[in-house]
Scaffold this motif. Structure first.
Motif, PDB file in Angstrom:
ATOM      1  N   LEU A 143       0.827  -1.204   0.000  1.00  0.00           N
ATOM      2  CA  LEU A 143       0.000   0.000   0.000  1.00  0.00           C
ATOM      3  C   LEU A 143       0.863   1.257   0.000  1.00  0.00           C
ATOM      4  O   LEU A 143       0.562   2.225  -0.717  1.00  0.00           O
ATOM      5  N   VAL A 144       1.936   1.253   0.792  1.00  0.00           N
ATOM      6  CA  VAL A 144       2.832   2.410   0.802  1.00  0.00           C
ATOM      7  C   VAL A 144       3.520   2.555  -0.548  1.00  0.00           C
ATOM      8  O   VAL A 144       3.653   3.665  -1.084  1.00  0.00           O
ATOM      9  N   VAL A 145       3.963   1.432  -1.121  1.00  0.00           N
ATOM     10  CA  VAL A 145       4.589   1.474  -2.450  1.00  0.00           C
ATOM     11  C   VAL A 145       3.601   1.995  -3.487  1.00  0.00           C
ATOM     12  O   VAL A 145       3.960   2.796  -4.357  1.00  0.00           O
ATOM     13  N   ALA A 146       2.350   1.561  -3.405  1.00  0.00           N
ATOM     14  CA  ALA A 146       1.326   2.026  -4.354  1.00  0.00           C
ATOM     15  C   ALA A 146       1.090   3.518  -4.210  1.00  0.00           C
ATOM     16  O   ALA A 146       0.975   4.244  -5.217  1.00  0.00           O
ATOM     17  N   SER A 147       1.003   3.996  -2.976  1.00  0.00           N
ATOM     18  CA  SER A 147       0.824   5.433  -2.753  1.00  0.00           C
ATOM     19  C   SER A 147       1.997   6.213  -3.329  1.00  0.00           C
ATOM     20  O   SER A 147       1.812   7.250  -3.988  1.00  0.00           O
ATOM     21  N   ASP A 148       3.186   5.716  -3.089  1.00  0.00           N
ATOM     22  CA  ASP A 148       4.409   6.348  -3.593  1.00  0.00           C
ATOM     23  C   ASP A 148       4.431   6.357  -5.117  1.00  0.00           C
ATOM     24  O   ASP A 148       4.628   7.388  -5.762  1.00  0.00           O
ATOM     25  N   THR A 149       4.178   5.195  -5.711  1.00  0.00           N
ATOM     26  CA  THR A 149       4.275   5.051  -7.169  1.00  0.00           C
ATOM     27  C   THR A 149       3.180   5.835  -7.886  1.00  0.00           C
ATOM     28  O   THR A 149       3.439   6.527  -8.883  1.00  0.00           O
ATOM     29  N   GLY A 172      -3.275  10.685  -7.664  1.00  0.00           N
ATOM     30  CA  GLY A 172      -2.731   9.428  -8.180  1.00  0.00           C
ATOM     31  C   GLY A 172      -2.457   8.437  -7.059  1.00  0.00           C
ATOM     32  O   GLY A 172      -2.709   7.225  -7.203  1.00  0.00           O
ATOM     33  N   SER A 173      -1.966   8.928  -5.934  1.00  0.00           N
ATOM     34  CA  SER A 173      -1.737   8.067  -4.774  1.00  0.00           C
ATOM     35  C   SER A 173      -3.044   7.455  -4.287  1.00  0.00           C
ATOM     36  O   SER A 173      -3.118   6.265  -3.969  1.00  0.00           O
ATOM     37  N   VAL A 174      -4.099   8.275  -4.207  1.00  0.00           N
ATOM     38  CA  VAL A 174      -5.399   7.806  -3.727  1.00  0.00           C
ATOM     39  C   VAL A 174      -5.926   6.688  -4.621  1.00  0.00           C
ATOM     40  O   VAL A 174      -6.387   5.636  -4.133  1.00  0.00           O
ATOM     41  N   VAL A 175      -5.859   6.891  -5.930  1.00  0.00           N
ATOM     42  CA  VAL A 175      -6.423   5.909  -6.857  1.00  0.00           C
ATOM     43  C   VAL A 175      -5.662   4.589  -6.777  1.00  0.00           C
ATOM     44  O   VAL A 175      -6.269   3.511  -6.592  1.00  0.00           O
ATOM     45  N   LEU A 176      -4.343   4.630  -6.916  1.00  0.00           N
ATOM     46  CA  LEU A 176      -3.589   3.381  -6.955  1.00  0.00           C
ATOM     47  C   LEU A 176      -3.600   2.673  -5.601  1.00  0.00           C
ATOM     48  O   LEU A 176      -3.729   1.441  -5.531  1.00  0.00           O
ATOM     49  N   GLY A 221      -6.465   1.936   1.821  1.00  0.00           N
ATOM     50  CA  GLY A 221      -5.790   2.748   0.818  1.00  0.00           C
ATOM     51  C   GLY A 221      -5.804   4.227   1.166  1.00  0.00           C
ATOM     52  O   GLY A 221      -4.778   4.905   1.094  1.00  0.00           O
ATOM     53  N   LEU A 222      -6.976   4.739   1.560  1.00  0.00           N
ATOM     54  CA  LEU A 222      -7.086   6.158   1.897  1.00  0.00           C
ATOM     55  C   LEU A 222      -6.252   6.500   3.124  1.00  0.00           C
ATOM     56  O   LEU A 222      -5.563   7.538   3.160  1.00  0.00           O
ATOM     57  N   ALA A 223      -6.307   5.649   4.133  1.00  0.00           N
ATOM     58  CA  ALA A 223      -5.509   5.899   5.335  1.00  0.00           C
ATOM     59  C   ALA A 223      -4.021   5.889   5.018  1.00  0.00           C
ATOM     60  O   ALA A 223      -3.252   6.714   5.549  1.00  0.00           O
ATOM     61  N   THR A 224      -3.607   4.988   4.145  1.00  0.00           N
ATOM     62  CA  THR A 224      -2.193   4.913   3.771  1.00  0.00           C
ATOM     63  C   THR A 224      -1.739   6.181   3.078  1.00  0.00           C
ATOM     64  O   THR A 224      -0.634   6.685   3.345  1.00  0.00           O
ATOM     65  N   VAL A 225      -2.556   6.705   2.173  1.00  0.00           N
ATOM     66  CA  VAL A 225      -2.179   7.939   1.486  1.00  0.00           C
ATOM     67  C   VAL A 225      -1.966   9.080   2.487  1.00  0.00           C
ATOM     68  O   VAL A 225      -1.004   9.836   2.400  1.00  0.00           O
TER      69      VAL A 225
END
Length: 282
Positions: free
Chosen positions: A158-164, A193-197, A221-225
């Motif tokens: 999830l962190v990688v997705a937010s980053d990417t 983009g972070s929110v979506v991925l 996902g939202l919390a991670t962003v």
């Protein structure tokens, strides 16, 4: 967390940084960490301990630029004790080990002298204990669950997705700075983009790992962003105050260990609490 760029077609991750090297190193680290989870999850625990101790060393070197001297030995001993205690004995042990670490740091520094310098160093040591081993302890709490490797993997992905997602959209569409006084390359478009991925990865990951509800994945996902972005901005503020580009040079193409942990550290408690409430272990 990597800063999103407002430039239309940058060639580097950050000015003066080799993007291909950063990508190769990042993917290699991710594969190695995930592999350690499923070979034997205690191996991941050892990796986490080594990473936190290395980050403490980097932080000590950075603080020394401002004539602040972290009591490094009790911090390192306390970090090992905190992470091991969290894994073996749960949240209460994590808190107790953290408090003992802070107490040890204060006593160690006072024995070396008192006065304003001692107060400054002890306060910085307490901050370091909270910022690194205490927050990282929540990742060990995730790991300790029966399905711990899946929980930790989801948290990391999830962190990688937010980053990417933030970086890719920021590069392509970024025009409006998110926090120009702290991190001028981060944009609102990148945040979207972070929110979506992250939401997509959250939904797929929760269903694949636990057979959970899509809503749990969206919340994750939202919390991670939120936490990953705050973690990145917080470290950016710290580096700005210390007049540093990176916290270290231990990770080619990325800077220091702490530069890779900033988003993970603040996300770990959120991931632990959300999964404990919405997706408790069977």
């Amino acid at each position: 967390m990597t800063e999103q760029s407002t430039i239309a077609a940058p060639k580097t991750l950050r000015p003066g940084r080799d993007l291909p090297v950063a990508v190769v190193v990042g993917v290699t680290l991710l594969v190695g960490v995930v592999a350690s989870l499923f070979i034997r999850k205690e191996i991941f625990g050892v990796v986490a301990i080594v990473a936190i101790c290395a980050a403490l060393w980097e932080l000590a070197q950075a603080f020394a630029r401002r004539n602040i001297h972290l009591p490094l030995l009790p911090l390192l001993v306390g970090a090992v004790g905190t992470l091991v205690s969290a894994y073996l004995a749960g949240p209460e042990a994590l808190f107790v080990a953290f408090m003992l670490t802070v107490g040890g740091v204060v006593v160690w520094r006072v024995l070396d002298g008192s006065g304003e310098a001692a107060l400054r160093d002890a306060s910085a040591g307490a901050f370091a204990a909270a910022y690194l081993p205490f927050l990282a302890g929540f990742a060990m709490l995730l790991l300790a669950e029966p399905d711990g490797p899946w929980r930790v993997m989801l948290f990391i992905l999830l962190v990688v997705a937010s980053d990417t997602g933030g970086y890719a959209v920021g590069v392509l569409l970024g025009r409006h700075p998110l926090a120009p006084s702290v991190s001028p390359n981060k944009t609102w478009e990148g945040l979207l983009g972070s929110v979506v991925l992250a939401s997509v990865v959250g939904v797929v990951g929760v269903q694949a790992a636990f057979g959970g509800e899509p809503l749990v994945g969206v919340v994750m996902g939202l919390a991670t962003v939120v936490t990953a972005t705050l973690g990145d901005l917080a470290e950016s503020m710290l580096k700005r105050d210390l007049e540093l580009k990176d916290m270290g040079r231990l990770v080619p193409g990325h800077g220091g260990i702490l530069d890779r942990l900033d988003s993970l550290l603040l996300t770990a408690p959120a991931a632990y609490v959300i999964l404990a409430v919405l997706q408790p272990a069977g």
